[in-house]
Structure formats: C-alpha cells, structure tokens
Write a protein that holds these residues in place. Structure first.
Motif, PDB file in Angstrom:
ATOM      1  N   LEU A   1      25.386  43.899  40.364  1.00  0.00           N
ATOM      2  CA  LEU A   1      25.866  44.031  41.734  1.00  0.00           C
ATOM      3  C   LEU A   1      26.897  45.151  41.826  1.00  0.00           C
ATOM      4  O   LEU A   1      26.869  45.969  42.748  1.00  0.00           O
ATOM      5  CB  LEU A   1      26.474  42.712  42.211  1.00  0.00           C
ATOM      6  N   ARG A   2      27.783  45.189  40.860  1.00  0.00           N
ATOM      7  CA  ARG A   2      28.807  46.230  40.857  1.00  0.00           C
ATOM      8  C   ARG A   2      28.185  47.607  40.655  1.00  0.00           C
ATOM      9  O   ARG A   2      28.548  48.579  41.328  1.00  0.00           O
ATOM     10  CB  ARG A   2      29.824  45.945  39.755  1.00  0.00           C
ATOM     11  N   GLN A   3      27.225  47.710  39.727  1.00  0.00           N
ATOM     12  CA  GLN A   3      26.564  48.995  39.488  1.00  0.00           C
ATOM     13  C   GLN A   3      25.855  49.488  40.743  1.00  0.00           C
ATOM     14  O   GLN A   3      25.906  50.680  41.077  1.00  0.00           O
ATOM     15  CB  GLN A   3      25.582  48.855  38.329  1.00  0.00           C
ATOM     16  N   ALA A   4      25.209  48.556  41.443  1.00  0.00           N
ATOM     17  CA  ALA A   4      24.516  48.934  42.680  1.00  0.00           C
ATOM     18  C   ALA A   4      25.502  49.431  43.724  1.00  0.00           C
ATOM     19  O   ALA A   4      25.239  50.420  44.428  1.00  0.00           O
ATOM     20  CB  ALA A   4      23.728  47.741  43.215  1.00  0.00           C
ATOM     21  N   ALA A   5      26.640  48.757  43.830  1.00  0.00           N
ATOM     22  CA  ALA A   5      27.652  49.189  44.801  1.00  0.00           C
ATOM     23  C   ALA A   5      28.175  50.584  44.462  1.00  0.00           C
ATOM     24  O   ALA A   5      28.358  51.429  45.341  1.00  0.00           O
ATOM     25  CB  ALA A   5      28.796  48.183  44.842  1.00  0.00           C
ATOM     26  N   GLU A   6      28.387  50.820  43.181  1.00  0.00           N
ATOM     27  CA  GLU A   6      28.883  52.136  42.760  1.00  0.00           C
ATOM     28  C   GLU A   6      27.856  53.228  43.037  1.00  0.00           C
ATOM     29  O   GLU A   6      28.215  54.351  43.416  1.00  0.00           O
ATOM     30  CB  GLU A   6      29.233  52.102  41.272  1.00  0.00           C
TER      31      GLU A   6
ATOM     32  N   HIS B   1      34.407  44.868  50.547  1.00  0.00           N
ATOM     33  CA  HIS B   1      35.135  44.035  49.589  1.00  0.00           C
ATOM     34  C   HIS B   1      36.430  44.679  49.153  1.00  0.00           C
ATOM     35  O   HIS B   1      36.681  45.858  49.399  1.00  0.00           O
ATOM     36  CB  HIS B   1      34.259  43.723  48.364  1.00  0.00           C
ATOM     37  N   ALA B   2      37.257  43.864  48.468  1.00  0.00           N
ATOM     38  CA  ALA B   2      38.620  44.282  48.127  1.00  0.00           C
ATOM     39  C   ALA B   2      38.769  44.792  46.709  1.00  0.00           C
ATOM     40  O   ALA B   2      39.877  45.011  46.257  1.00  0.00           O
ATOM     41  CB  ALA B   2      39.559  43.093  48.319  1.00  0.00           C
ATOM     42  N   ASP B   3      37.688  44.951  45.982  1.00  0.00           N
ATOM     43  CA  ASP B   3      37.763  45.378  44.591  1.00  0.00           C
ATOM     44  C   ASP B   3      38.510  46.705  44.498  1.00  0.00           C
ATOM     45  O   ASP B   3      38.069  47.732  45.030  1.00  0.00           O
ATOM     46  CB  ASP B   3      36.335  45.520  44.051  1.00  0.00           C
ATOM     47  N   ALA B   4      39.649  46.703  43.820  1.00  0.00           N
ATOM     48  CA  ALA B   4      40.509  47.887  43.782  1.00  0.00           C
ATOM     49  C   ALA B   4      39.829  49.069  43.106  1.00  0.00           C
ATOM     50  O   ALA B   4      39.951  50.213  43.557  1.00  0.00           O
ATOM     51  CB  ALA B   4      41.817  47.545  43.071  1.00  0.00           C
ATOM     52  N   GLU B   5      39.108  48.828  42.021  1.00  0.00           N
ATOM     53  CA  GLU B   5      38.446  49.915  41.311  1.00  0.00           C
ATOM     54  C   GLU B   5      37.310  50.505  42.134  1.00  0.00           C
ATOM     55  O   GLU B   5      37.133  51.724  42.180  1.00  0.00           O
ATOM     56  CB  GLU B   5      37.933  49.416  39.960  1.00  0.00           C
ATOM     57  N   LEU B   6      36.538  49.623  42.766  1.00  0.00           N
ATOM     58  CA  LEU B   6      35.431  50.104  43.599  1.00  0.00           C
ATOM     59  C   LEU B   6      35.969  50.890  44.789  1.00  0.00           C
ATOM     60  O   LEU B   6      35.414  51.920  45.184  1.00  0.00           O
ATOM     61  CB  LEU B   6      34.576  48.931  44.081  1.00  0.00           C
ATOM     62  N   THR B   7      37.070  50.413  45.356  1.00  0.00           N
ATOM     63  CA  THR B   7      37.697  51.114  46.474  1.00  0.00           C
ATOM     64  C   THR B   7      38.143  52.508  46.067  1.00  0.00           C
ATOM     65  O   THR B   7      37.932  53.495  46.783  1.00  0.00           O
ATOM     66  CB  THR B   7      38.902  50.304  46.994  1.00  0.00           C
ATOM     67  N   ALA B   8      38.765  52.606  44.888  1.00  0.00           N
ATOM     68  CA  ALA B   8      39.224  53.910  44.396  1.00  0.00           C
ATOM     69  C   ALA B   8      38.043  54.845  44.157  1.00  0.00           C
ATOM     70  O   ALA B   8      38.109  56.042  44.470  1.00  0.00           O
ATOM     71  CB  ALA B   8      40.025  53.721  43.114  1.00  0.00           C
TER      72      ALA B   8
ATOM     73  N   SER C   1      37.532  36.736  35.450  1.00  0.00           N
ATOM     74  CA  SER C   1      37.491  37.342  36.770  1.00  0.00           C
ATOM     75  C   SER C   1      36.671  38.619  36.702  1.00  0.00           C
ATOM     76  O   SER C   1      36.505  39.211  35.644  1.00  0.00           O
ATOM     77  CB  SER C   1      38.904  37.662  37.257  1.00  0.00           C
ATOM     78  N   ALA C   2      36.187  39.020  37.853  1.00  0.00           N
ATOM     79  CA  ALA C   2      35.407  40.252  37.913  1.00  0.00           C
ATOM     80  C   ALA C   2      36.308  41.433  37.589  1.00  0.00           C
ATOM     81  O   ALA C   2      37.483  41.438  37.930  1.00  0.00           O
ATOM     82  CB  ALA C   2      34.810  40.427  39.313  1.00  0.00           C
ATOM     83  N   PRO C   3      35.779  42.443  36.917  1.00  0.00           N
ATOM     84  CA  PRO C   3      36.594  43.613  36.584  1.00  0.00           C
ATOM     85  C   PRO C   3      37.193  44.245  37.828  1.00  0.00           C
ATOM     86  O   PRO C   3      36.490  44.511  38.793  1.00  0.00           O
ATOM     87  CB  PRO C   3      35.587  44.566  35.923  1.00  0.00           C
ATOM     88  N   GLY C   4      38.509  44.461  37.788  1.00  0.00           N
ATOM     89  CA  GLY C   4      39.156  45.157  38.884  1.00  0.00           C
ATOM     90  C   GLY C   4      39.277  44.365  40.158  1.00  0.00           C
ATOM     91  O   GLY C   4      39.602  44.913  41.198  1.00  0.00           O
ATOM     92  N   ASP C   5      39.029  43.044  40.123  1.00  0.00           N
ATOM     93  CA  ASP C   5      39.064  42.255  41.342  1.00  0.00           C
ATOM     94  C   ASP C   5      40.500  41.975  41.741  1.00  0.00           C
ATOM     95  O   ASP C   5      41.213  41.245  41.065  1.00  0.00           O
ATOM     96  CB  ASP C   5      38.296  40.940  41.137  1.00  0.00           C
ATOM     97  N   ALA C   6      40.924  42.525  42.851  1.00  0.00           N
ATOM     98  CA  ALA C   6      42.306  42.395  43.275  1.00  0.00           C
ATOM     99  C   ALA C   6      42.614  41.018  43.816  1.00  0.00           C
ATOM    100  O   ALA C   6      43.769  40.637  43.947  1.00  0.00           O
ATOM    101  CB  ALA C   6      42.613  43.440  44.353  1.00  0.00           C
ATOM    102  N   SER C   7      41.578  40.232  44.138  1.00  0.00           N
ATOM    103  CA  SER C   7      41.818  38.951  44.768  1.00  0.00           C
ATOM    104  C   SER C   7      41.878  37.802  43.780  1.00  0.00           C
ATOM    105  O   SER C   7      42.193  36.684  44.147  1.00  0.00           O
ATOM    106  CB  SER C   7      40.712  38.667  45.791  1.00  0.00           C
ATOM    107  N   ALA C   8      41.546  38.036  42.522  1.00  0.00           N
ATOM    108  CA  ALA C   8      41.501  36.950  41.555  1.00  0.00           C
ATOM    109  C   ALA C   8      42.851  36.265  41.473  1.00  0.00           C
ATOM    110  O   ALA C   8      43.886  36.880  41.359  1.00  0.00           O
ATOM    111  CB  ALA C   8      41.104  37.486  40.191  1.00  0.00           C
ATOM    112  N   GLY C   9      42.828  34.935  41.537  1.00  0.00           N
ATOM    113  CA  GLY C   9      44.040  34.161  41.407  1.00  0.00           C
ATOM    114  C   GLY C   9      44.735  33.904  42.724  1.00  0.00           C
ATOM    115  O   GLY C   9      45.647  33.091  42.803  1.00  0.00           O
ATOM    116  N   ASN C  10      44.343  34.582  43.822  1.00  0.00           N
ATOM    117  CA  ASN C  10      44.972  34.349  45.108  1.00  0.00           C
ATOM    118  C   ASN C  10      44.453  33.065  45.726  1.00  0.00           C
ATOM    119  O   ASN C  10      43.323  32.654  45.496  1.00  0.00           O
ATOM    120  CB  ASN C  10      44.667  35.507  46.072  1.00  0.00           C
ATOM    121  N   GLU C  11      45.280  32.431  46.566  1.00  0.00           N
ATOM    122  CA  GLU C  11      44.824  31.260  47.290  1.00  0.00           C
ATOM    123  C   GLU C  11      43.757  31.680  48.286  1.00  0.00           C
ATOM    124  O   GLU C  11      43.896  32.669  48.990  1.00  0.00           O
ATOM    125  CB  GLU C  11      45.984  30.612  48.039  1.00  0.00           C
TER     126      GLU C  11
END
Length: 333
Positions: A226-231, A259-266, A36-46
């Motif tokens: 993609l993550r680096q660009a977002a940061e 997006h819902a990425d918890a680390e990116l959000t923080a 899963s993507a690092p810090g992805d809060a949605s991984a594993g959800n339906e």
C-alpha cells in the motif's frame, strides 16, 4: 473530467466535518504487539471511535448539516446525495438513504459509492459532472467511514493507520469569478485488489462461523504494498491533474493528501516541488489520521474554516485506497 481552468462551471459551496461522539477504547491488553507503520505520525495517539449505537449515517448527516449551513442552503434545496463509504450502516439499502431521511431532504437520488480512501474524490467527480452539465444545481457529496468496526483488535499497526470520521461538501454552479473545480483525475488497478480489503461478508465469502473464527470480516492490509503504491501513484496522478487544469506545481498553494504519514507527506512535497508546510492532512487539529473516505474532505473543511486556505488559492486533493483506487482534484478556492 475537467472544466476550463479560467472559467470552471462547478465549485464547492460549503464544507463540513464530523468526528465520533466518544474516544475510542484502548486495544485489549492481551492483544499481541504489532509494529507501527513506518513513519506513521499518528501511532500511539488517542483515536476517536464511535459511541455505542453510533452509525456511519450519523456521522455523515452531521457533516452534511455543517456543509449545508456553510453553503447557505437547506436539505430541501438538494437534488442528489452521494455517500462514499466502505462501512455502510447495513449491506442493504444504501446508507445514503438513511442520510436523506435524517436530513429531511426531498425524494432525491441518494446512493452509496465504494472506492475506499479515494471515494470522496470519486463522488466529487460525479457531482462535478452533474453540475457542470447543468442537470443539477446542488449535489451533496459525503465521505464517511467507521473503520473501527472493521479493524482487528489484534492488529495494532492497522489501528494506528485508520480511524472514524466524515467530511462533506455541497457542489453547485460556479460564480463566474474563476473559483471552482478545475480538474478531477481518477484511476484504479484491480490487479492489486487484495492489498487493502475486507475479504469476508460478500458474495464471494458469505460469513460462516468458520470464516468469523478466521477473522475474515476484519480489514486486511498489506502495508508495504500500500505504501509503495502511494509513493508511486499519488504524485504522478497529482501532476496529471495539474496539467489538465492548466497549472504547474509552482501554482499550488496547498496540497491535501489522504493520510498523515510524515514520510509520505515529505516525499509528496518533494516530488511536487512544494514546501512541506504547504502539505496539509487529516492529522491537523482534532481529525483522526485515516478516516478513509472522510479524510480529505475533513482536512479541506478544517483548513477552510481556520483560514489557512484563502479565496483564489489553488488546492490539490489526492488519495489512494483499496481497489486499488487513486486520484486527484484541483480546486481554486
């Protein structure tokens, strides 16, 4: 791309959202594992994927009807339809004309706009210009994608990041009470075009049996870049939009990223100097975490309808996606 922050000339009159009709089926059991993507809060959800026969225009039309109802107008009051999508019903014609047909709108300009996850903000900017100029009174902007149709079933990490959904807004004249679109700021960097792309199926790579076998028709993501660009880009662009709107980060009540990425959000909250709980996302409620062009509009609709966003509050919308494209918009609700 701004109105006077004290007297905006265009505002969002109504919002709506739509999810697919059926839960998405699980990935094939023989699919190779992927992290899963690092810090992805949605991984594993339906995740909710489209039902058989369900199209992007179906989702877009449902979200549009909800936005029209919220705005208190009908389809025949519209003067333009802008659909931001990377997963149209067909390569030609524009999916927006199918939405026009399904809504029963008049013979108004209807077109698609492709800017990946930033597409809704691009569409919002176009609508803002037409309404601010006095050229049009009611413009429908929709962000909608069925990315489950573009995901490689072998790539579980991407499946955790991207989903299906649609969000819509009606943009119209401001009411003179200071509520409206205060600024929209957009950027793109074509040097990073391969970070998020579907390489096959266009004029550069027409689909052939060989390219299908090589899975060139599926979404390909360099998640690290993609993550680096977002940061690097999201917070900086958000601050620029605030300056244009004549506001400071302390004036913000809510931030809605793509997006819902918890680390990116923080990280975004830290760089903007606002509490983490003020950063919303499409992870709230039943919305899928990464419905591409639909994500920001869906989260905005959800927060308005459940009462978190109150009249007079300042809301920052921001997104980054394929292109690379990124941007921000500042609203006074």
């Amino acid at each position: 791309m701004t109105s006077d922050a004290r007297n905006p000339r265009a505002r969002i009159l109504g919002t709506g959202r739509s999810l697919p009709a059926a839960p998405e089926s699980a990935a094939p059991s023989d699919a190779p594992p992927a992290d899963s993507a690092p810090g992805d809060a949605s991984a594993g959800n339906e995740r909710r994927g489209a039902a058989p026969g369900e199209t992007t225009s179906d989702l877009a039309a449902r979200a549009a009807r909800a936005a029209l109802d919220a705005a208190g107008i009908g389809p025949r009051d519209l003067e333009m339809i802008i659909l931001a999508t990377s997963t149209g019903d067909a390569p030609m014609p524009a999916t927006a004309v199918y939405v026009q047909q399904k809504l029963g709108a008049e013979l108004i300009p209807s077109f698609d706009l492709s800017a990946s996850l930033t597409g809704f903000l691009y569409g919002l900017s176009v609508a803002n210009q037409f309404v601010t100029a006095g050229t049009m009174k009611h413009v429908l902007v929709i962000g909608a994608d069925l990315l489950s149709h573009r995901l490689d079933p072998r790539d579980r990490a991407s499946a955790a990041l991207f989903g299906d959904g649609a969000g819509a807004v009606v943009v119209g004249p401001a009411d003179g009470e200071g509520r409206g679109i205060l600024s929209v700021s957009l950027r793109a960097d074509g040097r990073k075009a391969d970070v998020l792309q579907v390489p096959g199926g266009g004029s550069a790579e027409p689909l052939t049996p060989e390219r299908l076998a090589d899975r060139r028709h599926y979404l390909r993501v360099n998640q690290l870049e993609l993550r680096q660009a977002a940061e690097e880009r999201l917070a900086a662009q958000a601050l620029a939009a605030l300056v244009t709107a004549g506001l400071a980060p302390a004036d913000l009540d809510w931030v809605i990223p793509h997006h819902a990425d918890a680390e990116l959000t923080a990280l975004l909250a830290e760089r903007l100097g606002c509490p983490r709980q003020r950063v919303l996302g499409a992870f709230d409620g039943g919305s899928p975490a990464g419905a591409s062009a639909g994500s920001v509009a869906m989260a905005l609709d959800e927060a308005l309808r459940d009462g978190r966003i109150q009249p007079g509050q300042h809301v920052l919308l921001c997104a980054l996606g394929g292109g690379l494209t990124w941007g921000s918009a500042v609203l006074r609700a």
